[in-house]
Design an enzyme around this catalytic site. Sequence first.
Site, PDB file in Angstrom:
ATOM      1  N   ASP A 306       9.081   2.204  -6.632  1.00  0.00           N
ATOM      2  CA  ASP A 306       8.034   2.914  -5.895  1.00  0.00           C
ATOM      3  C   ASP A 306       7.108   3.566  -6.915  1.00  0.00           C
ATOM      4  O   ASP A 306       7.480   3.783  -8.069  1.00  0.00           O
ATOM      5  CB  ASP A 306       8.668   3.971  -4.969  1.00  0.00           C
ATOM      6  CG  ASP A 306       7.680   4.572  -3.969  1.00  0.00           C
ATOM      7  OD1 ASP A 306       6.558   4.039  -3.822  1.00  0.00           O
ATOM      8  OD2 ASP A 306       8.033   5.581  -3.336  1.00  0.00           O
ATOM      9  N   HIS A 307       5.898   3.864  -6.482  1.00  0.00           N
ATOM     10  CA  HIS A 307       4.932   4.562  -7.324  1.00  0.00           C
ATOM     11  C   HIS A 307       5.015   6.064  -7.059  1.00  0.00           C
ATOM     12  O   HIS A 307       4.791   6.502  -5.928  1.00  0.00           O
ATOM     13  CB  HIS A 307       3.514   4.063  -7.040  1.00  0.00           C
ATOM     14  CG  HIS A 307       3.248   2.685  -7.542  1.00  0.00           C
ATOM     15  ND1 HIS A 307       2.487   1.769  -6.842  1.00  0.00           N
ATOM     16  CD2 HIS A 307       3.654   2.052  -8.672  1.00  0.00           C
ATOM     17  CE1 HIS A 307       2.416   0.642  -7.530  1.00  0.00           C
ATOM     18  NE2 HIS A 307       3.122   0.785  -8.642  1.00  0.00           N
ATOM     19  N   PHE A 481       4.074   5.993  -1.207  1.00  0.00           N
ATOM     20  CA  PHE A 481       4.527   5.175  -0.075  1.00  0.00           C
ATOM     21  C   PHE A 481       4.456   3.680  -0.381  1.00  0.00           C
ATOM     22  O   PHE A 481       4.000   2.895   0.428  1.00  0.00           O
ATOM     23  CB  PHE A 481       3.731   5.490   1.202  1.00  0.00           C
ATOM     24  CG  PHE A 481       3.384   6.941   1.368  1.00  0.00           C
ATOM     25  CD1 PHE A 481       4.371   7.916   1.342  1.00  0.00           C
ATOM     26  CD2 PHE A 481       2.081   7.351   1.551  1.00  0.00           C
ATOM     27  CE1 PHE A 481       4.063   9.258   1.500  1.00  0.00           C
ATOM     28  CE2 PHE A 481       1.759   8.694   1.706  1.00  0.00           C
ATOM     29  CZ  PHE A 481       2.754   9.653   1.679  1.00  0.00           C
ATOM     30  N   HIS A 482       4.955   3.274  -1.570  1.00  0.00           N
ATOM     31  CA  HIS A 482       4.917   1.875  -1.978  1.00  0.00           C
ATOM     32  C   HIS A 482       6.318   1.326  -2.270  1.00  0.00           C
ATOM     33  O   HIS A 482       6.532   0.705  -3.315  1.00  0.00           O
ATOM     34  CB  HIS A 482       4.051   1.695  -3.238  1.00  0.00           C
ATOM     35  CG  HIS A 482       2.620   2.056  -3.065  1.00  0.00           C
ATOM     36  ND1 HIS A 482       1.753   2.238  -4.131  1.00  0.00           N
ATOM     37  CD2 HIS A 482       1.875   2.266  -1.946  1.00  0.00           C
ATOM     38  CE1 HIS A 482       0.548   2.552  -3.674  1.00  0.00           C
ATOM     39  NE2 HIS A 482       0.599   2.573  -2.360  1.00  0.00           N
ATOM     40  N   PRO A 483       7.301   1.494  -1.395  1.00  0.00           N
ATOM     41  CA  PRO A 483       8.632   0.968  -1.696  1.00  0.00           C
ATOM     42  C   PRO A 483       8.651  -0.557  -1.646  1.00  0.00           C
ATOM     43  O   PRO A 483       8.180  -1.162  -0.694  1.00  0.00           O
ATOM     44  CB  PRO A 483       9.504   1.575  -0.596  1.00  0.00           C
ATOM     45  CG  PRO A 483       8.569   1.790   0.558  1.00  0.00           C
ATOM     46  CD  PRO A 483       7.257   2.162  -0.075  1.00  0.00           C
TER      47      PRO A 483
END
Length: 548
Positions: A306-307, A481-483
């Site tokens: 994630d970021h 919110f980049h899983p």
Amino acid sequence: MAEETGRQDAQRADAGVFDYVIVGAGSAGCCLANRLSADPAVSVALLEAGGRDNWFWIHVPVGYLYTQNTPRTDWCYKTEAEPGLNGRALNYPRGRVLGGSSSINGMIYMRGQARDYDHWRQLGNAGWSWDDVLPYFKRSEGHYKGDDDFHGGGGEWRVEEQRLRWDILDAFRKAAAECGIPPTDDFNRGDNEGCGYFQVNQKRGVRWSSAKAFLRPALKRPNLTVLTEAQAQRLVLDGKRVTGVDFLQGDAPKRIRARGEVILAAGSVGSVQLLELSGIGNPTVLGEHGIDVVHALPGVGENLQDHLQMRMIFKVEGCVTLNQRAGSLIGKGMMGLEYLLFRRGPLSMAPSQLGAFARSDPARETPNLQYHVQPLSLDKFGDPLHAFPAITASVCNLRPESRGSIHIRSADFRDPPLIKPAYLSAPGDRQVAAQAIRLTRRICAAPALARFKPEEYKPGAAIDGDEALAQAAGDIGTTIFHPVGTCKMGGDSQAVVDARLRVHGLQGLRIADASVMPTITSGNTNSPTVMIGEKAAAMVLEDRRVGA
């Protein structure tokens, strides 16, 4: 739980038989439903645990403030307490509505870098290089400038410029140039280095979700069935072949069957959860919850990436920020009127307006940092804006080395999973965090911003030294919110799907969502997920034609 499951199975209604059953009507799922149902000889069912996308705040861009962290549109997940975040747990929004996360996200259109996809190919995933995936990006894209070598103008996935600008953001862009980050007007040609305003998935100032782009045009097709409020409970298997899905629609247990394939498009959280509830995954994890192992795949739920963005805040003077505009009834009224009349202004804003891609140190081959710059500030998402004028310069490590996991919490499909991103657990990530904070300070000290007198509010100018800055990053860091990556594509022992997205060792089951990414893309992940849906549909139809 076993007694309840047995009782439901005895009462389970037959929801029909289809060629393809798609689980999840999100960014990839809606694209899949459109492409597969385009053939009238193919029957398609699309299951969505959430409801219809008919809420006002889904469509007004600033409505993400209301659609996130509300059960109507969001699963409302939380991470476990994270050691790298100094013991904090984060909200972890995931869309639970037609359109999935594209109905609640930041609307930024971003593909990443060509090297991301070339790396996937180098890992052994044939057909996933930049040259391979670019046609699928272009096929979906409806770019406001039309067709060229890198963009498609005729697709459903609308891409437009934002309908606002801010003096303070223009100055930040000039300051970035003074620090060696050149201006750019297009982040999506394979090399995203530079600074400029983000392009967004909007149409004339209104959010353009995957449900609007792909699902609505297909709803009139008699061969497409969409079931909302339909939460998948487990996959149905006959030996090593997946033949259907058990789900709950309202209080009614049902079973839907697939002649051809079941395609999971439930995302990096949902696809893992459904696999494990079905007995597919790491035997140790399944055994902890009393689930019989149907098919051992140790990589399910691992490789989470994630970021993490460090939200640096700078007080400013001599300019207008959203803090002031939204701080009075008159200001709010004027913003509402501007949007009502012209579909412009702050209500048309993506959460971040200005972007930049830079290197944390000159030795990096390509940019490894991304900025999301906003003319506003708040203590944390959901809190009121600050009373003083300020900007937020969020910066994230695009290629984190840390690897986390997602696994079921129990054998009950209603229990949220255990989400452990392991932010800043890798020493390299802590070093990049410190470098990113120092670069942001250099930008804000550049001449172009001097007249606004930036003053570091968070984490605080007195904090210095690599370890102190990494510790501060844990205090101000939050997810973008980049899983991705929890059902990764590949051929190694931890891979879950092959290069055609077929689950290893099973028949009749593919996964087509962000979970299949072996490594995270260098930017926002929504449009790469749409591309995965587009490419998956092409592979499914190709395999159907050749009888694979």
